[in-house]
Design an enzyme around this catalytic site. Structure first.
Site, PDB file in Angstrom:
ATOM      1  CG  HIS A   1       3.363  -5.433  -1.389  1.00  0.00           C
ATOM      2  ND1 HIS A   1       4.053  -4.556  -2.193  1.00  0.00           N
ATOM      3  CD2 HIS A   1       2.532  -4.675  -0.641  1.00  0.00           C
ATOM      4  CE1 HIS A   1       3.658  -3.325  -1.946  1.00  0.00           C
ATOM      5  NE2 HIS A   1       2.736  -3.362  -1.013  1.00  0.00           N
TER       6      HIS A   1
ATOM      7  CB  THR B   1     -14.160 -13.267   2.931  1.00  0.00           C
ATOM      8  OG1 THR B   1     -15.567 -13.335   3.151  1.00  0.00           O
ATOM      9  CG2 THR B   1     -13.575 -14.666   2.919  1.00  0.00           C
TER      10      THR B   1
ATOM     11  CB  CYS C   1       1.110   5.115  -2.990  1.00  0.00           C
ATOM     12  SG  CYS C   1       1.204   3.521  -2.173  1.00  0.00           S
TER      13      CYS C   1
END
Length: 384
Positions: A209, A245, A332
């Site tokens: 991103h 996954t 963050c």
């Protein structure tokens, strides 16, 4: 409920980048035919697996490594965690030293603190200059303070997430390798923006991103021969180094973004004159530039400025009300009012408490810069 302005200016590209239209199209296409589990051996699984491996090849080419040396993660934070914990979590691994600085992203500094609390590592915090660069003389001292091999890992950014200051990764890697230490480079803010992204590092982190791709996917890029111990336990995905996954839909978007990122440094270089004009205007309005100096190299798109008498978060909120999106530090750490640890390490608490970050992107226009300058002029004219 207040309606959003009809036309906003986005100048927070270091927090995240707007996804490319081609990325969204690729993900939509993958969502229709590649939604299966890429670990399944049947036809549906093979279609999904193909998307994942296409992405691996694209990231490998961007980073200049073999496809086997790209380990997919959930983003840059997980990649940093894997790189930092790996040398200290092996069975029977002796306690060693981790060398880093307070300039790093929280996904590095907080892992370092945790490793020390857990008794897995000793952390040696490096001195930094007022310009926001790791002190290489102090690094040399850190590497010499104990027996050969006591430093297991040196962790450093390629480009700082708040100031845009470029760290001397080539010199750092050469010094660390000469003493037998591994080197991890947090390259999240560098890939797609810089041409030379620390190829000598043993491990490098990347987040999709930050280069016009989707959130929720990233990679740890290994130098050939680098050994990694898994931090999470589970299945055998990603060569057993990162169980779980992999999302083929996100991977499809990552692939497109990685291809785009190969040519992005040229577009970012063209942003530098706009960055300089913005920085000059903000200094003329009374701001103090963070990460400046005769020998300080900065990425071409970041301006970090402190405002005496203001709290950085309040300034960012006031500018937001004027229709311009900026930040008061790392995304963050959003929601906190604590001073920026990065600016605090460089320039002290008052400057850290009053800093904001404006980060331009490859689509930022002169009109966007004009709007930002005008927003600061209006806010400063009103005062707190």
């Amino acid at each position: 409920m207040t309606a959003a302005p009809s036309a906003r200016v986005y100048l927070d590209w270091n927090a995240t980048t707007p996804p490319l239209r081609a990325v969204l199209h690729a993900m939509m296409a993958a969502g229709t035919d590649a939604w299966a589990n890429p670990s399944s051996v049947h036809g549906h699984g093979r279609l999904a697996r193909a998307r994942v491996e296409d992405a691996r090849a694209a990231v490998a080419e961007l980073a200049g490594v073999d496809i086997r040396d790209v380990i997919f993660t959930a983003g840059g934070t997980e990649a940093n965690n894997l790189a930092l914990r790996s040398p200290f979590v092996g069975a029977g691994a002796p306690v060693g030293t981790l060398v880093t600085s307070r300039l790093e992203h929280p996904s590095v500094t907080r892992v370092a603190e945790a490793l020390e609390r857990e008794g897995r590592a000793k952390v040696r915090w490096l001195d930094v200059t007022r310009g926001g660069v790791v002190d290489l003389e102090d690094l040399d001292r850190a590497l010499r303070e104990g027996p050969v091999g006591h430093v297991k890992l040196v962790a450093v950014q390629a480009v700082n997430h708040e100031t845009g200051v470029v760290q001397p990764t080539h010199e750092i890697a050469a010094m660390a390798h000469a003493k037998g230490a591994r080197v991890h480079v947090d390259a999240v803010q560098a890939f797609g923006r810089s041409r030379d992204v620390a190829p000598e590092a043993d491990t490098r982190s990347i987040a999709a991103h930050k280069l016009r791709g989707p959130k929720g996917v990233g990679a740890l890029v290994l130098k050939q021969g680098a050994r990694i111990e898994p931090v999470l336990l589970g299945g055998a995905q990603e060569r057993g180094l990162r169980p779980g996954t992999v999302d083929p839909v996100a991977a499809a978007g990552f692939a497109v973004a990685a291809v785009h990122a190969r040519t992005s440094p040229t577009r970012y270089a063209a942003v530098a004159p706009r960055r300089d004009r913005l920085a000059d205007a903000l200094v003329a309005l009374g701001g103090e530039l963070n990460g400046a100096g005769a020998h300080v190299l900065r990425a071409p798109h970041v301006v970090s400025v402190s405002w005496a008498g203001w709290v950085g978060a309040e300034m960012a909120a006031a500018i937001d009300l004027e229709g311009v999106s900026i930040s008061s530090g790392s995304a963050c750490s959003a929601g906190t009012i604590e001073p920026s640890p990065v600016i605090e390490a460089m320039l002290g608490t008052p400057r850290a408490s009053s800093s904001v970050r404006i980060s331009l992107g490859e689509e930022t226009t002169d009109a966007d810069v004009d709007a930002c300058i005008a927003a600061f002029e209006r806010v400063l004219a009103r005062g707190r």
